[in-house]
Motif scaffolding. Structure first.
Motif, PDB file in Angstrom:
ATOM      1  N   SER A   2      -1.780   4.278  17.153  1.00 44.00           N
ATOM      2  CA  SER A   2      -3.055   3.687  17.565  1.00 44.00           C
ATOM      3  C   SER A   2      -3.468   2.564  16.622  1.00 44.00           C
ATOM      4  N   THR A   3      -2.502   1.734  16.262  1.00 43.70           N
ATOM      5  CA  THR A   3      -2.792   0.616  15.360  1.00 43.70           C
ATOM      6  C   THR A   3      -2.464  -0.738  15.977  1.00 43.70           C
ATOM      7  N   GLY A   4      -2.103  -0.750  17.266  1.00 38.42           N
ATOM      8  CA  GLY A   4      -1.797  -2.005  17.933  1.00 38.42           C
ATOM      9  C   GLY A   4      -0.700  -1.820  18.962  1.00 38.42           C
ATOM     10  N   VAL A   5      -0.326  -2.928  19.584  1.00 41.04           N
ATOM     11  CA  VAL A   5       0.666  -2.910  20.652  1.00 41.04           C
ATOM     12  C   VAL A   5       2.030  -2.516  20.092  1.00 41.04           C
ATOM     13  N   GLN A   6       2.700  -1.604  20.790  1.00 44.16           N
ATOM     14  CA  GLN A   6       4.024  -1.169  20.372  1.00 44.16           C
ATOM     15  C   GLN A   6       4.971  -2.365  20.326  1.00 44.16           C
ATOM     16  N   GLY A   7       5.753  -2.444  19.252  1.00 42.05           N
ATOM     17  CA  GLY A   7       6.694  -3.541  19.093  1.00 42.05           C
ATOM     18  C   GLY A   7       6.142  -4.714  18.317  1.00 42.05           C
ATOM     19  N   GLN A   8       4.829  -4.706  18.041  1.00 40.69           N
ATOM     20  CA  GLN A   8       4.207  -5.744  17.222  1.00 40.69           C
ATOM     21  C   GLN A   8       3.778  -5.147  15.884  1.00 40.69           C
ATOM     22  N   ASP A   9       3.646  -6.006  14.883  1.00 37.97           N
ATOM     23  CA  ASP A   9       3.134  -5.519  13.597  1.00 37.97           C
ATOM     24  C   ASP A   9       1.722  -4.996  13.794  1.00 37.97           C
TER      25      ASP A   9
ATOM     26  N   ASP B 241       2.958   9.659  12.348  1.00 36.89           N
ATOM     27  CA  ASP B 241       3.384   8.814  13.461  1.00 36.89           C
ATOM     28  C   ASP B 241       2.305   8.671  14.522  1.00 36.89           C
ATOM     29  N   SER B 242       1.614   9.746  14.851  1.00 35.99           N
ATOM     30  CA  SER B 242       0.606   9.675  15.916  1.00 35.99           C
ATOM     31  C   SER B 242      -0.527   8.724  15.541  1.00 35.99           C
TER      32      SER B 242
ATOM     33  N   VAL C 244      -6.189  23.573  13.493  1.00 42.28           N
ATOM     34  CA  VAL C 244      -6.090  23.292  14.930  1.00 42.28           C
ATOM     35  C   VAL C 244      -6.050  21.786  15.167  1.00 42.28           C
ATOM     36  N   LEU C 245      -6.927  21.060  14.480  1.00 44.03           N
ATOM     37  CA  LEU C 245      -6.975  19.608  14.641  1.00 44.03           C
ATOM     38  C   LEU C 245      -5.690  18.966  14.134  1.00 44.03           C
ATOM     39  N   ARG C 246      -5.229  19.405  12.982  1.00 41.74           N
ATOM     40  CA  ARG C 246      -4.004  18.848  12.395  1.00 41.74           C
ATOM     41  C   ARG C 246      -2.801  19.088  13.301  1.00 41.74           C
ATOM     42  N   ASP C 247      -2.674  20.311  13.808  1.00 43.85           N
ATOM     43  CA  ASP C 247      -1.536  20.629  14.667  1.00 43.85           C
ATOM     44  C   ASP C 247      -1.599  19.840  15.980  1.00 43.85           C
ATOM     45  N   THR C 248      -2.808  19.654  16.493  1.00 42.75           N
ATOM     46  CA  THR C 248      -2.955  18.873  17.722  1.00 42.75           C
ATOM     47  C   THR C 248      -2.475  17.448  17.512  1.00 42.75           C
ATOM     48  N   LEU C 249      -2.890  16.838  16.409  1.00 46.17           N
ATOM     49  CA  LEU C 249      -2.470  15.468  16.119  1.00 46.17           C
ATOM     50  C   LEU C 249      -0.956  15.370  15.970  1.00 46.17           C
ATOM     51  N   ALA C 250      -0.363  16.381  15.369  1.00 42.39           N
ATOM     52  CA  ALA C 250       1.074  16.340  15.103  1.00 42.39           C
ATOM     53  C   ALA C 250       1.913  16.638  16.337  1.00 42.39           C
ATOM     54  N   LYS C 251       1.384  17.455  17.260  1.00 36.41           N
ATOM     55  CA  LYS C 251       2.254  17.996  18.309  1.00 36.41           C
ATOM     56  C   LYS C 251       1.840  17.677  19.736  1.00 36.41           C
ATOM     57  N   SER C 252       0.551  17.399  19.986  1.00 36.53           N
ATOM     58  CA  SER C 252       0.140  17.324  21.390  1.00 36.53           C
ATOM     59  C   SER C 252      -0.900  16.255  21.679  1.00 36.53           C
ATOM     60  N   ALA C 253      -1.027  15.256  20.811  1.00 41.66           N
ATOM     61  CA  ALA C 253      -1.973  14.163  21.025  1.00 41.66           C
ATOM     62  C   ALA C 253      -1.216  12.890  21.400  1.00 41.66           C
ATOM     63  N   SER C 254      -1.847  12.069  22.242  1.00 33.53           N
ATOM     64  CA  SER C 254      -1.265  10.787  22.645  1.00 33.53           C
ATOM     65  C   SER C 254      -2.272   9.678  22.395  1.00 33.53           C
ATOM     66  N   ALA C 255      -1.763   8.513  22.026  1.00 28.40           N
ATOM     67  CA  ALA C 255      -2.632   7.356  21.802  1.00 28.40           C
ATOM     68  C   ALA C 255      -3.091   6.784  23.126  1.00 28.40           C
TER      69      ALA C 255
ATOM     70  N   ILE D 190       0.823  -1.222   0.000  1.00 26.13           N
ATOM     71  CA  ILE D 190       0.000   0.000   0.000  1.00 26.13           C
ATOM     72  C   ILE D 190       0.854   1.267   0.000  1.00 26.13           C
ATOM     73  N   GLY D 191       2.132   1.104  -0.349  1.00 27.96           N
ATOM     74  CA  GLY D 191       2.984   2.283  -0.507  1.00 27.96           C
ATOM     75  C   GLY D 191       3.946   2.553   0.625  1.00 27.96           C
ATOM     76  N   GLY D 192       3.919   1.721   1.676  1.00 32.95           N
ATOM     77  CA  GLY D 192       4.886   1.859   2.751  1.00 32.95           C
ATOM     78  C   GLY D 192       4.328   2.502   4.003  1.00 32.95           C
ATOM     79  N   LYS D 193       4.917   2.118   5.126  1.00 34.28           N
ATOM     80  CA  LYS D 193       4.488   2.603   6.431  1.00 34.28           C
ATOM     81  C   LYS D 193       4.786   4.080   6.636  1.00 34.28           C
ATOM     82  N   ASP D 194       5.850   4.565   5.981  1.00 39.61           N
ATOM     83  CA  ASP D 194       6.283   5.941   6.227  1.00 39.61           C
ATOM     84  C   ASP D 194       5.364   6.988   5.600  1.00 39.61           C
ATOM     85  N   ARG D 195       4.331   6.549   4.872  1.00 41.93           N
ATOM     86  CA  ARG D 195       3.354   7.490   4.320  1.00 41.93           C
ATOM     87  C   ARG D 195       2.454   8.054   5.409  1.00 41.93           C
ATOM     88  N   PHE D 196       2.389   7.392   6.567  1.00 39.75           N
ATOM     89  CA  PHE D 196       1.393   7.717   7.581  1.00 39.75           C
ATOM     90  C   PHE D 196       2.000   8.539   8.719  1.00 39.75           C
TER      91      PHE D 196
END
Length: 438
Positions: free
Chosen positions: A140-147, A135-136, A377-388, A127-133
């Motif tokens: 929220s796609t599963g347990v850290q360290g697992q696929d 980071d935040s 505002v929503l975009r900046d929040t996701l990029a800078k101050s949101a946590s999963a 689907i074009g690679g993981k780096d297209r997405f």
């Protein structure tokens, strides 16, 4: 995740782990994954004002996919109130779809069942690679360290929405940036049948979202590093008390909000009964309720310092919708093509514009539609101050147990019963005792 009513899935999840091998694709025909059946089944989540609105948004795009690939997609839009239980039933019965949307906070819980396709490097490559997405969103796609068990599809974040006329009438010239300012602003407005802030005390998922963010601001995560529940820390107790005190002590939330369920606080906001709401990506909902874009403003949700950022300046959970594939689908290649299509730049722009959400695909965010005063505002929040939210297998049970504790505390506040540090800790202790034993 949009307005999810979380379900208690402890016992069900245990059975899913045993029954994961039974899960499979839906109505596609043909043999193994190397074949190319001409039909895929897709369960979409209800993102618009109604299921009919979703069908109008999605069907032209599905027709476009069929024209490009020859693969027909059978669409079913599933209400949020039914979606999690439908997914759990599908994993045990084997009568599930090929592809489905999931609330991103469910990712780890559903990952633990073994029912969903893991998105390893090979699958992301399709689907074009993981780096297209962003980071935040990947967080929220599963347990850290697992696929990952899913791929980000629509991203959302919380913000503070405020009624411009109500602010002007009260002589308020700017939105509050800190909690102290929010309380002071709310008190100026909370009189004569008007209220400062809306809440939904009976909406368990919204309770969790607010408490999680306040927990981060108080240094609490609700789970330990090894995934064990930690609901009674000083920070967790302080977070819950601060939220409920907006009604109990500060008197800026109407007592009736203790019984409010999904979207009722938004209705009051649109009608001018409350001046502020903390909500995720609300513009499309306001529009569907008849509110004009110029009647409200959008600002980052408050933090103690007034400056949003990471860790204790977190002001939103990473909200959103992921797309997943049942790993026993009869058409793995077709499913991968569909996920690639739905996460392509063009489709990301079309779909996220329709739903008022933010594309989790980096290159799609450059569209001017996602740089308006509201969406920026929503975009900046996701990029800078949101946590999963915690990516643990018991996250769904956490939503139910702690969300219910907050609901009960709001009921106490509405009834005039005292909400104290001790009473909050007692409710959270009870919630922790309800969690599955390790």
């Amino acid at each position: 995740m949009r307005s999810i009513r979380a379900a208690a899935v402890g016992a069900v999840t245990m059975s899913l782990a045993l029954a994961a091998s039974a899960c499979g694709g839906g109505s596609s025909s043909g043999g193994g994954s190397n074949d190319s059946p001409k039909t895929l089944t897709y369960w979409a989540s209800n993102q618009g004002a109604s299921i009919e609105v979703d069908k109008k948004v999605l069907q032209p795009e599905l027709d476009k996919f069929e024209k490009q690939t020859g693969i027909k997609v059978k669409l079913e839009v599933v209400p949020w109130s039914d979606l999690l239980n439908r997914i759990l039933t599908a994993t045990t019965s084997g009568q599930g779809p090929d592809i489905l949307n999931i609330g991103n906070t469910w990712s780890a819980s559903l990952q633990a069942t073994g029912a969903l396709l893991p998105w390893n490097a090979e699958n992301f490559g399709k689907i074009g690679g993981k780096d297209r997405f962003v980071d935040s969103a990947l967080g929220s796609t599963g347990v850290q360290g697992q696929d990952p068990a899913a791929v980000p599809l629509y991203s959302m974040s919380y913000a503070l929405y405020y009624n411009k006329k109500m602010f002007a009438d009260a002589g308020i010239t700017k939105p509050p940036a800190t909690w102290d300012e929010l309380v002071a602003t709310g008190k100026k407005i909370a009189k004569g049948g008007k209220w400062g802030l809306g809440a939904e005390g009976s909406n368990l998922s919204n309770n969790i979202h607010q408490i999680f963010v306040l927990g981060k601001q108080h240094g609490a995560d609700f789970f330990t590093a090894d995934g064990k529940p930690d609901f009674t820390s000083d920070g967790a107790v302080a977070a819950v008390k601060q939220y409920v005190d907006l009604m109990a002590a500060d008197k800026i939330i109407a007592p009736g909000n203790a019984e409010y369920a999904q979207n009722q606080s938004l209705s009051d906001f649109v009608k001018g009964k409350t001046s502020m709401v903390l909500w995720q990506t609300a513009s499309a909902t306001f529009k569907s309720m008849g509110m004009k874009d110029d009647e409200y403003g959008v600002a980052p949700a408050p933090v103690a310092s007034g400056t949003p950022g990471t860790a204790q300046a977190t002001n939103s959970m990473v909200a959103g919708i992921n797309i997943s594939v049942f790993k026993n689908t009869d058409n793995l290649d077709g499913a991968a093509k569909f996920v690639k299509f739905m996460t392509s730049d063009d489709e990301q722009k079309i779909l996220n514009k329709a739903y008022g959400s933010i594309p989790p695909v980096k290159t799609a965010q450059t569209d001017p539609a996602f740089n308006s005063p509201t969406t920026s505002v929503l975009r900046d929040t996701l990029a800078k101050s949101a946590s999963a939210l915690p990516q643990v297998a018991d996250e769904s049970q956490f939503e139910t147990a702690v969300g219910t504790a907050v609901k009960e505390l709001f009921a106490d506040a509405a009834a005039g019963r005292p909400v104290t540090t001790e009473s909050v800790k007692a409710k959270l202790t009870k919630a922790q005792q309800q969690m599955p034993k390790k």
